[in-house]
Write a protein that holds these residues in place. Structure first.
Motif, PDB file in Angstrom:
ATOM      1  N   VAL A 287       0.832  -1.204   0.000  1.00 24.83           N
ATOM      2  CA  VAL A 287       0.000   0.000   0.000  1.00 24.83           C
ATOM      3  C   VAL A 287       0.868   1.256   0.000  1.00 24.83           C
ATOM      4  CG1 VAL A 287      -1.601   1.367   1.415  1.00 24.83           C
ATOM      5  CG2 VAL A 287      -2.036  -1.072   1.033  1.00 24.83           C
ATOM      6  N   THR A 288       1.934   1.255   0.785  1.00 26.12           N
ATOM      7  CA  THR A 288       2.838   2.411   0.836  1.00 26.12           C
ATOM      8  C   THR A 288       3.454   2.680  -0.533  1.00 26.12           C
ATOM      9  OG1 THR A 288       3.372   2.029   3.171  1.00 26.12           O
ATOM     10  CG2 THR A 288       4.933   3.333   1.891  1.00 26.12           C
ATOM     11  N   ILE A 289       3.942   1.632  -1.181  1.00 22.28           N
ATOM     12  CA  ILE A 289       4.555   1.793  -2.503  1.00 22.28           C
ATOM     13  C   ILE A 289       3.540   2.340  -3.504  1.00 22.28           C
ATOM     14  CG2 ILE A 289       5.530   0.533  -4.462  1.00 22.28           C
ATOM     15  CD1 ILE A 289       6.829  -1.355  -2.378  1.00 22.28           C
ATOM     16  N   PHE A 290       2.344   1.755  -3.523  1.00 18.24           N
ATOM     17  CA  PHE A 290       1.330   2.193  -4.477  1.00 18.24           C
ATOM     18  C   PHE A 290       0.933   3.650  -4.232  1.00 18.24           C
ATOM     19  CE2 PHE A 290      -0.810  -1.821  -6.347  1.00 18.24           C
ATOM     20  CZ  PHE A 290       0.432  -2.362  -6.619  1.00 18.24           C
ATOM     21  N   ARG A 291       0.744   4.020  -2.966  1.00 18.19           N
ATOM     22  CA  ARG A 291       0.322   5.390  -2.665  1.00 18.19           C
ATOM     23  C   ARG A 291       1.420   6.403  -3.013  1.00 18.19           C
ATOM     24  NH1 ARG A 291      -4.336   5.864   0.384  1.00 18.19           N
ATOM     25  NH2 ARG A 291      -3.711   7.932   1.123  1.00 18.19           N
ATOM     26  N   GLU A 292       2.657   6.052  -2.752  1.00 18.86           N
ATOM     27  CA  GLU A 292       3.752   6.969  -3.060  1.00 18.86           C
ATOM     28  C   GLU A 292       3.903   7.165  -4.566  1.00 18.86           C
ATOM     29  OE1 GLU A 292       6.728   6.614   0.780  1.00 18.86           O
ATOM     30  OE2 GLU A 292       7.103   5.313  -0.943  1.00 18.86           O
ATOM     31  N   LEU A 293       3.843   6.078  -5.317  1.00 19.56           N
ATOM     32  CA  LEU A 293       3.988   6.201  -6.763  1.00 19.56           C
ATOM     33  C   LEU A 293       2.784   6.880  -7.396  1.00 19.56           C
ATOM     34  CD1 LEU A 293       5.659   2.774  -7.636  1.00 19.56           C
ATOM     35  CD2 LEU A 293       6.703   5.046  -7.721  1.00 19.56           C
ATOM     36  N   ARG A 294       1.583   6.672  -6.837  1.00 21.84           N
ATOM     37  CA  ARG A 294       0.394   7.364  -7.343  1.00 21.84           C
ATOM     38  C   ARG A 294       0.498   8.868  -7.142  1.00 21.84           C
ATOM     39  NH1 ARG A 294      -3.396   3.375  -4.849  1.00 21.84           N
ATOM     40  NH2 ARG A 294      -3.711   4.910  -3.205  1.00 21.84           N
ATOM     41  N   SER A 295       0.948   9.265  -5.964  1.00 20.24           N
ATOM     42  CA  SER A 295       0.975  10.690  -5.616  1.00 20.24           C
ATOM     43  C   SER A 295       2.217  11.412  -6.122  1.00 20.24           C
ATOM     44  CB  SER A 295       0.896  10.850  -4.093  1.00 20.24           C
ATOM     45  OG  SER A 295       2.060  10.317  -3.464  1.00 20.24           O
ATOM     46  N   THR A 309       2.623   4.836 -15.622  1.00 17.65           N
ATOM     47  CA  THR A 309       1.457   5.063 -16.479  1.00 17.65           C
ATOM     48  C   THR A 309       0.202   4.407 -15.937  1.00 17.65           C
ATOM     49  OG1 THR A 309       2.060   3.130 -17.816  1.00 17.65           O
ATOM     50  CG2 THR A 309       2.879   5.277 -18.542  1.00 17.65           C
ATOM     51  N   GLY A 310       0.347   3.347 -15.134  1.00 18.45           N
ATOM     52  CA  GLY A 310      -0.817   2.657 -14.586  1.00 18.45           C
ATOM     53  C   GLY A 310      -1.429   3.381 -13.407  1.00 18.45           C
ATOM     54  N   THR A 311      -2.588   2.899 -12.955  1.00 18.45           N
ATOM     55  CA  THR A 311      -3.309   3.565 -11.868  1.00 18.45           C
ATOM     56  C   THR A 311      -2.863   3.105 -10.488  1.00 18.45           C
ATOM     57  OG1 THR A 311      -5.054   1.883 -11.985  1.00 18.45           O
ATOM     58  CG2 THR A 311      -5.358   3.899 -13.272  1.00 18.45           C
ATOM     59  N   ALA A 348       2.734  -4.930 -11.483  1.00 13.66           N
ATOM     60  CA  ALA A 348       1.677  -3.921 -11.397  1.00 13.66           C
ATOM     61  C   ALA A 348       2.180  -2.548 -11.802  1.00 13.66           C
ATOM     62  CB  ALA A 348       1.117  -3.879  -9.973  1.00 13.66           C
ATOM     63  N   VAL A 349       3.417  -2.253 -11.454  1.00 11.11           N
ATOM     64  CA  VAL A 349       3.981  -0.928 -11.742  1.00 11.11           C
ATOM     65  C   VAL A 349       4.370  -0.806 -13.200  1.00 11.11           C
ATOM     66  CG1 VAL A 349       5.895   0.646 -11.276  1.00 11.11           C
ATOM     67  CG2 VAL A 349       4.783  -0.568  -9.381  1.00 11.11           C
ATOM     68  N   ILE A 350       5.039  -1.832 -13.740  1.00 12.69           N
ATOM     69  CA  ILE A 350       5.622  -1.735 -15.087  1.00 12.69           C
ATOM     70  C   ILE A 350       4.609  -2.193 -16.131  1.00 12.69           C
ATOM     71  CG2 ILE A 350       7.537  -2.423 -16.553  1.00 12.69           C
ATOM     72  CD1 ILE A 350       9.159  -2.956 -14.023  1.00 12.69           C
ATOM     73  N   LYS A 351       3.784  -1.268 -16.585  1.00 18.34           N
ATOM     74  CA  LYS A 351       2.872  -1.537 -17.693  1.00 18.34           C
ATOM     75  C   LYS A 351       3.535  -1.213 -19.030  1.00 18.34           C
ATOM     76  CE  LYS A 351      -0.835  -2.729 -15.303  1.00 18.34           C
ATOM     77  NZ  LYS A 351      -0.268  -2.825 -13.949  1.00 18.34           N
ATOM     78  N   ASP A 352       4.321  -0.149 -19.063  1.00 16.46           N
ATOM     79  CA  ASP A 352       5.124   0.204 -20.231  1.00 16.46           C
ATOM     80  C   ASP A 352       6.575  -0.148 -19.896  1.00 16.46           C
ATOM     81  OD1 ASP A 352       6.910   1.675 -21.945  1.00 16.46           O
ATOM     82  OD2 ASP A 352       5.213   2.909 -22.562  1.00 16.46           O
ATOM     83  N   PRO A 353       7.165  -1.146 -20.584  1.00 12.62           N
ATOM     84  CA  PRO A 353       8.504  -1.608 -20.201  1.00 12.62           C
ATOM     85  C   PRO A 353       9.562  -0.514 -20.212  1.00 12.62           C
ATOM     86  CG  PRO A 353       7.481  -3.134 -21.754  1.00 12.62           C
ATOM     87  CD  PRO A 353       6.598  -1.933 -21.696  1.00 12.62           C
ATOM     88  N   VAL A 354       9.394   0.494 -21.052  1.00 16.29           N
ATOM     89  CA  VAL A 354      10.416   1.534 -21.163  1.00 16.29           C
ATOM     90  C   VAL A 354      10.236   2.586 -20.074  1.00 16.29           C
ATOM     91  CG1 VAL A 354      11.423   3.303 -22.635  1.00 16.29           C
ATOM     92  CG2 VAL A 354      10.654   1.142 -23.644  1.00 16.29           C
ATOM     93  N   SER A 355       9.156   3.343 -20.141  1.00 18.03           N
ATOM     94  CA  SER A 355       8.990   4.459 -19.206  1.00 18.03           C
ATOM     95  C   SER A 355       8.742   3.980 -17.778  1.00 18.03           C
ATOM     96  CB  SER A 355       7.839   5.359 -19.658  1.00 18.03           C
ATOM     97  OG  SER A 355       6.613   4.646 -19.693  1.00 18.03           O
ATOM     98  N   ASP A 356       7.900   2.968 -17.606  1.00 19.41           N
ATOM     99  CA  ASP A 356       7.611   2.484 -16.252  1.00 19.41           C
ATOM    100  C   ASP A 356       8.806   1.759 -15.651  1.00 19.41           C
ATOM    101  OD1 ASP A 356       5.089   3.522 -16.471  1.00 19.41           O
ATOM    102  OD2 ASP A 356       4.139   1.618 -16.991  1.00 19.41           O
ATOM    103  N   GLY A 357       9.618   1.110 -16.503  1.00 21.58           N
ATOM    104  CA  GLY A 357      10.812   0.467 -15.994  1.00 21.58           C
ATOM    105  C   GLY A 357      11.773   1.465 -15.372  1.00 21.58           C
ATOM    106  N   VAL A 358      11.903   2.630 -15.992  1.00 21.05           N
ATOM    107  CA  VAL A 358      12.746   3.689 -15.437  1.00 21.05           C
ATOM    108  C   VAL A 358      12.200   4.175 -14.108  1.00 21.05           C
ATOM    109  CG1 VAL A 358      13.585   6.049 -15.793  1.00 21.05           C
ATOM    110  CG2 VAL A 358      13.601   4.414 -17.702  1.00 21.05           C
ATOM    111  N   VAL A 359      10.881   4.380 -14.052  1.00 19.87           N
ATOM    112  CA  VAL A 359      10.235   4.847 -12.813  1.00 19.87           C
ATOM    113  C   VAL A 359      10.496   3.864 -11.679  1.00 19.87           C
ATOM    114  CG1 VAL A 359       8.001   5.256 -11.700  1.00 19.87           C
ATOM    115  CG2 VAL A 359       8.448   6.177 -13.985  1.00 19.87           C
ATOM    116  N   TRP A 360      10.340   2.580 -11.951  1.00 19.06           N
ATOM    117  CA  TRP A 360      10.478   1.567 -10.905  1.00 19.06           C
ATOM    118  C   TRP A 360      11.926   1.464 -10.431  1.00 19.06           C
ATOM    119  CZ3 TRP A 360       8.389  -0.462  -7.067  1.00 19.06           C
ATOM    120  CH2 TRP A 360       8.690  -1.740  -6.574  1.00 19.06           C
TER     121      TRP A 360
END
Length: 384
Positions: A287-295, A309-311, A348-360
């Protein structure tokens, strides 16, 4: 123009068994072994308890009073378990809307329990949550109005026996709540088939020279979200027929942890997963990870983050934990460890392998790696 009256069909035909009872027999007979029982089956005891003690006025056709429906949704702290964790006022507005002549639109981002609330509202109000139309880009007008049994149509012509009622038509006949999921994914011209139903409470059947008139108690709950691609905006005429209630994401981390823990426990029992102890720590981590990345911000508000990119919805958190429990129970030592949830979070985090991979990867290196007590998770997530 003639009208369908309750208990009769056009041309003097008697209603079929499927019209006189809103739920088919096989649904009731199989509910004990169903993978996911309908709300009215799963919570039948709670609904019966509320009905027995409910002495408040009930709108026509309702199984419970509006106050009892809200209690069913939010729980009473004793025998009635909460189905929704959130502002009470939202549920009061939703329930009171169904007692009027306006339909209800539950709006929110994916994972805000729109479908869940819709199902439980229908179960509490009508005792039947199965009158459902699933909206898609390919939904045809027949799914909302009616279709035909083409073998009988060719043999007999347009007759009442050849007509195949939609779930919405069946709800109109029986005075029940109909549900329409993902309304904004339905093509605009098909959406507009609802206008006459919602404004006039009738459904014309010109082929038979008649119409279906809604029985008292009928209403419609639709759900929609504004994050999906391919969304079809509602026309102003249709939007006026709805009262919109926006369901927000859980307000606090504690609320979201409570929601996830409760649903994970329910799913674990339904799936007959072996009980996995000490899951709360990993639930709070997810929950902490999801809330931090969402916000886009860490909990302490000190570090800005890129958002994927995901919700990263509450529903996805529930899925991650449930999958981790299955891994721990069947391939681990029976205790939920960081490694059991790491791959699920990454997926769950990496929906786009390129941009989301960098974020993660940035999140792992700048936040997770430095966080006290998270080293095991960091190693598992990095390896995953």
């Amino acid at each position: 123009m003639n009208a369908f009256q309750p208990g009769t069909e056009p041309d003097g035909a008697m209603p079929s068994a499927s019209d006189t009872q809103s739920r088919p027999r096989h649904v009731e007979e199989s509910s004990a072994t169903a993978l996911r029982p309908h709300a009215e089956d799963q919570y039948a005891e709670e609904l019966a308890l509320l009905a027995a003690a409910d002495d408040r006025p009930r709108p026509p056709g309702w199984k419970l009073s509006p106050q009892a429906v809200v209690t069913y949704l939010l729980g009473d702290g004793a025998k009635i378990t909460p189905k929704y964790v959130g502002p009470r006022r939202l549920m009061e507005v939703a329930v009171s809307t169904l007692a009027t002549d306006r339909a209800l639109l539950l709006l929110g981002v994916p994972g805000t329990a729109k479908t869940w609330v819709s199902e439980h509202l229908a179960a509490a109000v009508s005792g039947d949550s199965t009158l459902l139309v699933q909206g898609t880009a390919g939904t045809a007008e027949e799914a909302i109005r009616y279709g035909w049994n083409y073998a009988r149509l060719l043999a007999e012509g347009p007759t009442a026996a050849a007509l195949v009622p939609s779930p919405i038509m069946r709800a109109m006949r029986t005075g029940a709540i109909a549900r329409l999921e993902e309304l904004t994914r339905v093509p605009s011209d098909v959406q507009d088939a609802l206008i006459t139903i919602l404004s006039e409470k009738t459904l014309p059947v010109p082929e038979l020279g008649t119409e279906v008139q809604a029985v008292r108690g009928f209403n419609l709950i639709a759900t929609a979200n504004d994050r999906d691609r391919g969304v079809n905006e509602l026309s102003s005429a249709l939007r006026r027929r709805f009262n919109t209630v926006v369901l927000p994401m859980p307000a606090s981390a504690d609320d979201e942890v409570e929601i996830v823990a409760r649903r994970v426990a329910q799913l674990g029992r339904a799936l007959e997963l072996p009980e996995v102890p000490a899951a709360l720590e990993e639930i709070r981590r997810v929950v902490t990870i999801f809330r931090e990345l969402r916000s886009g911000m860490t909990e302490d508000r000190r570090t800005k983050l890129k958002s994927p990119t995901g919700t990263l919805s509450t529903a996805e958190a529930i899925s991650v934990i449930t999958n981790g429990m299955a891994l721990a129970a069947h391939f681990g030592d029976g205790t939920l460890h960081p490694a059991d949830v790491a791959s699920g979070i990454a997926g769950a985090v990496i929906k786009d392998p390129v941009s989301d991979g960098v974020v993660w990867r940035e999140y792992l290196e700048t936040v997770v790696r430095e966080r006290s007590g998270w080293l095991d998770f960091y190693r598992a997530a990095r390896d995953a």
